[in-house]
Design a protein around this motif. Structure first.
Motif: not given
Ligand SMILES: [Fe+2]
Length: 310
Positions: A14-15, A26-27, A70, A285, A299, A301-303
């Motif tokens: 997801g990046f 990432a996770r 989310k 993020g 996690e 995460t970017t958006y």
């Protein structure tokens, strides 16, 4: 894993395009000492640095949309919600608050913000206007709070939301610190808290971090505004309790430390490097946590907003 396959892995995680994230977890998931009584989905966003210029309001709308996607039960805002109130009068900070509050209201889950150093208003205005007699007033008023620290409960987990900023007369202008009044309050609250109850602490200025050593050198002395100066006084008060997690902001990079059974997460920044791209490899993020009875998932995460392309 080769560099190429590692990039591909991060892409699928997801990046997209964020090759700066090489090495970023990432996770991740780990066993907690007891974990939450029930499953709790939590978003921790920090260091928004809201202002009305450029593409920032658009980016913040995207961030709120991504947070809603989310489906968190609870959202904690880690401070530095506005770009800077510290060195400006209230009238200059107000448009920044307006932009932040739009994001705040766009998030469907309850949002519990904590105070960052930039959320103090009118401490030392650079325009030489009169300093505020109560720099925390705007924060309290925006969120209907009696004071800037508090405790909340969610699904069996107890959250201590701290005020980690102490105004100073030196060139740093503020230090990281938990006031003696808060330490007394902490002791009283912990006295009413079962020792098995899972506890999460949220603090803008970190209690523990290796980011200064990683970026400035292993034996470079810390400044008093990098971390909470009296961190040991704070942490020792939790020694007989189940402190699962400490969520931290301020340094704009993503980091995880484990110390004496507690996981310390420094949660990157919604604004990255103050809207100029990633900071120390961490892009714009926010963090997503799931507290379960036996483990915690994290996690970053970017958006979907990229300062370089804005
Ligand atoms: Fe910040």
């Amino acid at each position: 894993m080769s560099l190429t396959s590692r990039r591909r892995f991060l892409h699928t995680a997801g990046f997209a395009g964020a090759s700066v994230l090489l090495g970023l977890p990432a996770r991740t998931s780990w066993a907690a000492r007891s974990g939450a009584a029930k499953r709790l989905r939590l978003v921790f966003f920090t260091d928004v640095h809201a202002h009305p210029d450029g593409g920032v309001p658009t980016a913040m709308t995207q961030a709120a949309t991504a947070i809603n996607a989310k489906h968190p039960d609870l959202v904690i805002g880690g401070g530095d919600l506005i770009y800077d109130g510290f060195e400006v009068p209230a009238a200059v900070a107000e448009p920044q608050w307006d932009v932040y509050m739009q994001m705040h209201r766009a998030i469907r889950a309850p949002v519990e913000p904590i105070l960052g150093n930039h959320d103090l208003v009118g401490v030392r205005p650079v325009d030489k206007s009169a300093p505020s007699i109560d720099p925390r007033a705007a924060f309290r008023e925006k969120f209907g709070l009696d004071r800037t620290w508090r405790v909340i409960d969610a699904e069996g987990t107890r959250f201590f939301l701290l005020d980690s900023v102490e105004i100073s007369d030196d060139d740093l202008m503020y230090h990281g610190g938990i006031s003696s009044e808060q330490l007394g309050w902490l002791e009283a609250e912990l006295g009413r808290t079962d020792t098995d109850t899972p506890i999460v602490v949220a603090t803008h200025i970190p209690l523990l971090s290796a980011i200064p050593q990683a970026t400035k050198g292993a034996i470079t002395p810390l400044e008093a505004n990098h971390l909470v100066v009296n961190n040991r006084e704070v942490l020792e008060r939790f020694a007989d309790h189940n402190l699962v997690l400490v969520l931290q902001g301020h340094l704009h990079a993503e980091e995880m430390l484990r110390w004496q059974g507690t996981t310390f997460i420094t949660g990157g920044a919604v604004c990255g490097n103050k809207w100029k791209g990633p900071k120390y490899g961490t892009p714009e993020g926010f963090g997503v946590l799931t507290l379960r009875p036996d483990r915690v998932d994290w996690e970053y995460t970017t958006y979907g907003w990229n300062a370089r392309g804005a």
